[in-house]
Design a protein around this motif. Structure first.
Motif, PDB file in Angstrom:
ATOM      1  N   TRP A   1       8.172  33.107  27.150  1.00  0.00           N
ATOM      2  CA  TRP A   1       7.072  33.609  27.978  1.00  0.00           C
ATOM      3  C   TRP A   1       5.786  33.738  27.172  1.00  0.00           C
ATOM      4  CZ3 TRP A   1       4.702  38.018  26.334  1.00  0.00           C
ATOM      5  CH2 TRP A   1       5.433  38.928  25.568  1.00  0.00           C
ATOM      6  N   LEU A   2       5.915  34.054  25.895  1.00  0.00           N
ATOM      7  CA  LEU A   2       4.732  34.188  25.051  1.00  0.00           C
ATOM      8  C   LEU A   2       4.229  32.818  24.611  1.00  0.00           C
ATOM      9  CD1 LEU A   2       2.763  35.973  23.466  1.00  0.00           C
ATOM     10  CD2 LEU A   2       4.427  36.010  21.588  1.00  0.00           C
TER      11      LEU A   2
ATOM     12  N   CYS B   1      -1.595  45.825  19.463  1.00  0.00           N
ATOM     13  CA  CYS B   1      -0.654  45.285  20.445  1.00  0.00           C
ATOM     14  C   CYS B   1      -0.146  43.915  20.001  1.00  0.00           C
ATOM     15  CB  CYS B   1      -1.329  45.188  21.809  1.00  0.00           C
ATOM     16  SG  CYS B   1      -0.264  44.513  23.119  1.00  0.00           S
TER      17      CYS B   1
ATOM     18  N   MET C   1       8.010  42.607  20.110  1.00  0.00           N
ATOM     19  CA  MET C   1       8.059  42.573  21.576  1.00  0.00           C
ATOM     20  C   MET C   1       7.988  41.152  22.113  1.00  0.00           C
ATOM     21  SD  MET C   1       5.689  45.880  22.595  1.00  0.00           S
ATOM     22  CE  MET C   1       4.198  45.192  21.873  1.00  0.00           C
ATOM     23  N   GLY C   2       7.411  40.227  21.333  1.00  0.00           N
ATOM     24  CA  GLY C   2       7.304  38.842  21.780  1.00  0.00           C
ATOM     25  C   GLY C   2       8.393  37.944  21.248  1.00  0.00           C
TER      26      GLY C   2
ATOM     27  N   PRO D   1      -0.106  37.959  26.985  1.00  0.00           N
ATOM     28  CA  PRO D   1       0.067  38.489  28.351  1.00  0.00           C
ATOM     29  C   PRO D   1       0.302  39.993  28.393  1.00  0.00           C
ATOM     30  CG  PRO D   1       1.360  36.492  28.049  1.00  0.00           C
ATOM     31  CD  PRO D   1       0.822  36.857  26.703  1.00  0.00           C
ATOM     32  N   ASN D   2       1.020  40.520  27.416  1.00  0.00           N
ATOM     33  CA  ASN D   2       1.337  41.950  27.423  1.00  0.00           C
ATOM     34  C   ASN D   2       0.228  42.806  26.825  1.00  0.00           C
ATOM     35  OD1 ASN D   2       2.083  40.617  24.951  1.00  0.00           O
ATOM     36  ND2 ASN D   2       3.045  42.519  24.289  1.00  0.00           N
ATOM     37  N   CYS D   3      -0.863  42.163  26.387  1.00  0.00           N
ATOM     38  CA  CYS D   3      -1.960  42.907  25.763  1.00  0.00           C
ATOM     39  C   CYS D   3      -3.266  42.757  26.548  1.00  0.00           C
ATOM     40  CB  CYS D   3      -2.169  42.428  24.321  1.00  0.00           C
ATOM     41  SG  CYS D   3      -0.721  42.564  23.250  1.00  0.00           S
ATOM     42  N   LYS D   4      -3.180  42.273  27.774  1.00  0.00           N
ATOM     43  CA  LYS D   4      -4.394  41.947  28.534  1.00  0.00           C
ATOM     44  C   LYS D   4      -5.244  43.163  28.864  1.00  0.00           C
ATOM     45  CE  LYS D   4      -2.985  37.543  30.580  1.00  0.00           C
ATOM     46  NZ  LYS D   4      -2.696  36.794  31.825  1.00  0.00           N
TER      47      LYS D   4
ATOM     48  N   THR E   1       3.638  42.627  18.896  1.00  0.00           N
ATOM     49  CA  THR E   1       4.273  41.583  19.706  1.00  0.00           C
ATOM     50  C   THR E   1       4.905  40.520  18.818  1.00  0.00           C
ATOM     51  OG1 THR E   1       2.668  41.959  21.484  1.00  0.00           O
ATOM     52  CG2 THR E   1       3.872  39.860  21.522  1.00  0.00           C
TER      53      THR E   1
END
Length: 666
Positions: free
Chosen positions: A487-488, A588, A169-170, A573-576, A592
Motif C-alpha cells: 500500500w505504501l 510520521c 508502520m509501512g 498516505p498515513n501522514c497526509k 512509517t
C-alpha cells in the motif's frame, strides 16, 4: 561443454581469494575410527522446529539477464537457483565425520567466527570444530549489486522485531524485519560490504568504562592485521594494513552523483578524509570488503585457503541448540547440535566459544541456563548463572524513503536499463561496471546535527550517498527485501518508476533508545522475542529529523541542482494530515519506514565484574562460567560510529590472541 564453462568461470571468479591450500599445516588430529562422535536419534525438536522459511522464489532482472549469458547459464527454472555452484565445505582428507572431542568448539562461522577459527587452528597447536547453521556461498552472493536480493532467501535468519506501535508502520504486517546472515561467512555474505572501524572516541569510551585493552590504540593493530588494503591515494597511509587476508578496496563503479555528494559536502564546510584513520570526521568514497569488484566475505578471506588444514573441521548446516555445562563447577564442556537429521554432543577440551552473532549467541546462552534468573525460571530452565543476557540491545536505524528526483537520465542505477548482457560481460571480464556497485551506495560522511550536545567533532549521524532509490528496481528487490508494504510502495514510489531518482540514507549512530530480547520458548528452533524499542527516546526522533533537514539542505546546492535534483514531495498516505516538510510530517514518515541497518549489539555486553549489566569480561569470558567465551559483535557495549562487520572481524582477531595467550598457544 556448458557445465565446463560454468565451473571454469566459477573457479576464475575466485581470483579475489586465490585458494592456496595449507598442506604443510596438517594439525595435530589423528585419524582414528574410535574417536568419531556417535550421532544420536533426533528428539521432539526434529518434528517441531518452527523455523521460518521463504516459500516464494526471489528473482530480479539482473539475475535473469545473468542466466542468459554463457558464464552463468544454467537451469533457470530451478526452484532455488541460489543452490547452484554453492561453496562446499567437506572434512579434510581421511576424516569421515566429526570427532568426539576438539580443543576448541567455535559456534558460528560468521564475520568473527571465521577469523577466530582460522587463527586458533594455525600452527598445529590446537584442534578446532567450527559449526555453522547456514550454507556455503554461491556464485551470485559475490556480485555486489545483488546484495539486497538475499534478504529474502535462506541465506538469512528471518528475524522479526516484536510488534511495536508507532514504528515500522509501512512495513509488511507493521513489523520491523531484522534479517541476519545465515551462511559460512555470516552477514558478510549478504551485507553491503561497507568497511568502517568506528571513531577513536568510540573505542576510548569503551575502554574508559573498565574494558582494559579496548581503546582505539589497542584495537587498531587488529583492524590492520586482517586488512589487505588497495585504496586510491592511500598507498602510503600508516593506518591501513596490506598483508592481511581481507581485501579492502574502492568500489569500481562511481556515478556522477557520487561526485555531487562530495562536492556538496565541501560547499557545506566538510573535509575529504580517510574515515578509517584517526582523523575520521568528514566525507569520502566508501571503502568496501571486495576485490576486483567481487565480494570478499569473512569466509572467503579466512576459510577458503585452509579447507584442507586437518586441525580445523568446518561443518555447515549444523544447528547448535545447547551449550553443555557442568552445573556443579559451572564449566562449559561442549555443545549439542543437529545435522542431517541427527543429534550430536561433542566435547571441548579447552573452550567453547560463541561467535553466533548478536541474536543467536545470547539465545544459546539463555537456552543453556545463563541469563536473567527470573526469565529463565519462568520457562523452567535450570539457572546455571544469573546474568543480564539480552537485557541490553542497541541498533542503528535508517530512513530509506527520503527521495529526490532528477531531470536528467543515465545518472542513476535503473534496474531495467542496466540489466544488459553487455554489463554482465563487463563485470565478468573486468570486475567493474554497474554490477560492481553495492546496490547504488557510493559515498559516506559523518555530521553532527544541531541536536547534539557533544563537544568537538563527534558525529551523531552517518550519511550514505546513493545513485538509486526504492523505485529504481520497480519495487522488486530493495523494497521487498526491506518488507515495504504494497500500500505504501504503490501509492508513493510506483508513480516515479519512470523517473530517475535517488536517496541519501541516514544512520542514527548513537540512539538513546535501548531494546532487549527474551526467549519465546525452550524450543531452540523457535526464534527469540526481539524488542527494539525504536524511537522511544525523544532525542532520537529530533536527531533523525535534523538529519533529514540537513540532507535536503545538502541536495539544494549547485552540485546537485545541476542535475535538476529536488525533493520528492509525495506524502505518505498515513501522514497526509501533516504539512509536508513539517516536523510532524517527518516524524510520521520515519515511524512509517523505520529500517534497521542490521547492526544489533550489546546483547552479550562486555564489562568488568563491577558492571551489573555485563555478560562477558574484557577478555570476552562469560562472567561466572569457566571455559566459555563470546567473540562477536554482541559484546560491543556501547554504540559506535561503524557498520559492525569490520568491528566483528577485529573482535575475532583480538579474541584469538587472548585465547592463545590463555592456553600458551602463541
Amino acid at each position: 561443454m556448458k557445465l565446463f564453462l560454468i565451473v571454469l568461470f566459477f573457479m576464475l571468479s575466485q581470483h579475489s581469494a586465490v585458494v592456496v591450500y595449507d598442506d604443510n599445516d596438517e594439525g595435530i588430529v589423528d585419524v582414528d575410527d574410535n574417536e568419531y562422535a556417535v550421532p544420536m536419534s533426533c528428539d521432539q525438536y526434529c518434528s517441531n522446529r518452527r523455523e521460518k522459511r521463504f516459500e516464494e522464489p526471489v528473482r530480479s532482472r539482473i539475475v535473469e539477464t545473468m542466466l542468459r549469458t554463457p558464464m552463468y547459464a544454467m537451469n533457470d527454472s530451478a526452484p532455488d537457483i541460489f543452490s547452484i555452484l554453492k561453496d562446499q565445505y567437506t572434512l579434510p582428507k581421511g576424516f569421515t565425520g566429526p570427532l568426539k572431542e576438539y580443543d576448541f568448539i567455535v559456534v558460528g562461522a560468521g564475520s568473527a567466527g571465521s577469523v577466530l577459527a582460522s587463527r586458533l587452528s594455525k600452527g598445529k597447536m590446537a584442534s578446532v570444530l567450527l559449526l555453522e547453521a547456514g550454507q556455503g556461498e554461491n556464485v551470485f552472493t559475490e556480485v555486489p549489486i545483488l546484495a539486497p536480493l538475499f534478504q529474502r532467501t535462506d541465506y538469512v535468519w528471518p528475524y522479526e522485531m516484536e510488534y511495536q506501535p508507532g514504528v515500522c508502520m509501512g512495513m509488511e504486517g507493521g513489523r520491523c524485519f531484522w534479517p541476519r546472515g545465515r551462511a559460512v561467512g555470516g552477514s558478510s555474505v549478504i551485507n553491503y560490504m561497507i568497511y568502517t572501524r568506528g571513531m577513536p572516541a568510540d573505542w576510548d569510551r569503551i575502554a574508559a568504562d573498565g574494558n582494559y585493552g579496548w581503546s582505539y590504540r589497542d584495537v587498531l593493530p587488529y583492524y590492520m592485521k586482517s586488512e589487505r588494503a588497495k585504496l586510491r591515494g592511500l598507498a602510503e597511509s600508516p593506518w591501513h594494513g596490506r598483508d592481511g587476508e581481507l581485501n579492502v578496496e574502492d568500489i569500481p563503479f562511481r556515478s556522477k552523483l557520487s561526485k555531487s555528494f562530495l562536492d556538496a559536502a565541501k560547499m557545506l564546510g566538510h573535509r575529504r578524509v580517510d574515515y578509517n584513520s584517526p582523523d575520521a570526521f568528514g566525507f569520502s568514497f566508501i571503502q568496501a570488503t571486495m576485490s576486483n569488484g567481487r565480494r570478499v566475505s569473512s569466509a572467503k578471506a579466512f576459510l577458503h585457503n585452509i579447507k584442507k588444514r586437518k586441525s580445523i573441521h568446518i561443518l555447515p548446516n549444523s544447528r547448535v541448540t545447547k551449550i553443555l555445562i557442568e552445573p556443579s563447577t559451572k564449566t562449559a564442556r561442549g555443545v549439542e547440535f543437529y545435522r542431517n537429521g541427527r543429534k550430536y554432543q561433542i566435547l571441548a577440551n579447552k573452550e567453547v566459544i560463541l561467535s553466533a552473532g548478536p541474536i543467536e549467541s545470547p539465545h544459546l546462552l539463555m537456552l543453556s541456563g545463563i541469563g536473567p534468573r527470573e526469565h529463565l525460571t519462568s520457562l523452567g530452565i535450570p539457572v546455571i548463572h544469573d546474568l543480564k543476557v539480552g537485557e541490553t540491545l542497541y541498533d542503528h536505524i535508517s530512513f530509506s524513503a527520503l527521495t529526490f528526483t532528477i531531470n536528467k537520465t543515465r545518472l542513476t542505477l535503473v534496474e531495467r536499463k542496466i540489466s544488459t548482457v553487455e554489463n554482465v560481460v563487463q563485470y565478468t571480464q573486468f570486475g567493474d561496471g554497474p554490477m560492481s556497485s553495492i546496490a547504488g551506495v557510493e559515498t559516506i560522511g559523518y555530521i553532527k546535527t544541531n541536536v547534539s550536545d557533544e563537544i568537538g567533532d563527534y558525529p551523531d549521524i552517518e550519511l550514505l550517498g546513493t545513485c538509486a532509490s526504492l523505485a529504481s528496481d520497480d519495487g522488486k528487490v530493495v523494497a521487498r527485501g526491506s518488507r515495504i508494504a504494497d500500500w505504501l510502495y504503490n501509492d508513493v514510489f510506483r508513480p516515479i518508476e519512470n523517473i530517475e531518482s535517488f536517496t541519501v540514507l541516514l544512520m542514527l549512530l548513537h540512539p538513546e533508545s535501548k531494546g532487549y530480547m527474551r526467549l519465546r520458548s525452550t524450543n531452540p528452533f523457535e526464534q527469540p522475542m526481539l524488542y527494539g524499542n525504536y524511537l522511544t527516546h525523544p532525542k532520537d526522533v529530533a536527531t533523525v529529523i535534523a538529519a533529514i533537514r540537513y540532507i535536503i539542505k545538502m541536495v539544494d546546492t549547485p552540485p546537485f541542482r545541476q542535475h535538476g535534483a529536488r525533493v520528492y514531495e509525495k506524502k505518505f498516505p498515513n501522514c497526509k494530515k501533516f504539512e509536508f516538510g513539517s516536523d510532524s510530517y517527518w516524524e510520521c514518515a520515519i515511524r512509517t519506514v523505520t529500517a534497521t541497518l542490521h547492526h544489533q549489539i550489546a546483547t552479550c555486553k562486555m564489562g568488568p565484574a563491577s558492571d551489573p549489566t555485563a555478560v562477558v569480561d574484557p577478555e570476552l569470558r562469560v562472567h561466572g562460567v569457566n571455559n566459555l567465551r563470546v567473540v562477536d559483535s554482541s559484546v560491543i557495549p556501547r554504540t559506535i560510529a561503524a557498520h559492525t562487520n569490520a568491528p566483528a572481524i577485529m573482535i575475532g582477531e583480538k579474541g584469538a590472541d587472548m585465547i592463545k595467550r590463555t592456553w600458551g598457544l602463541n
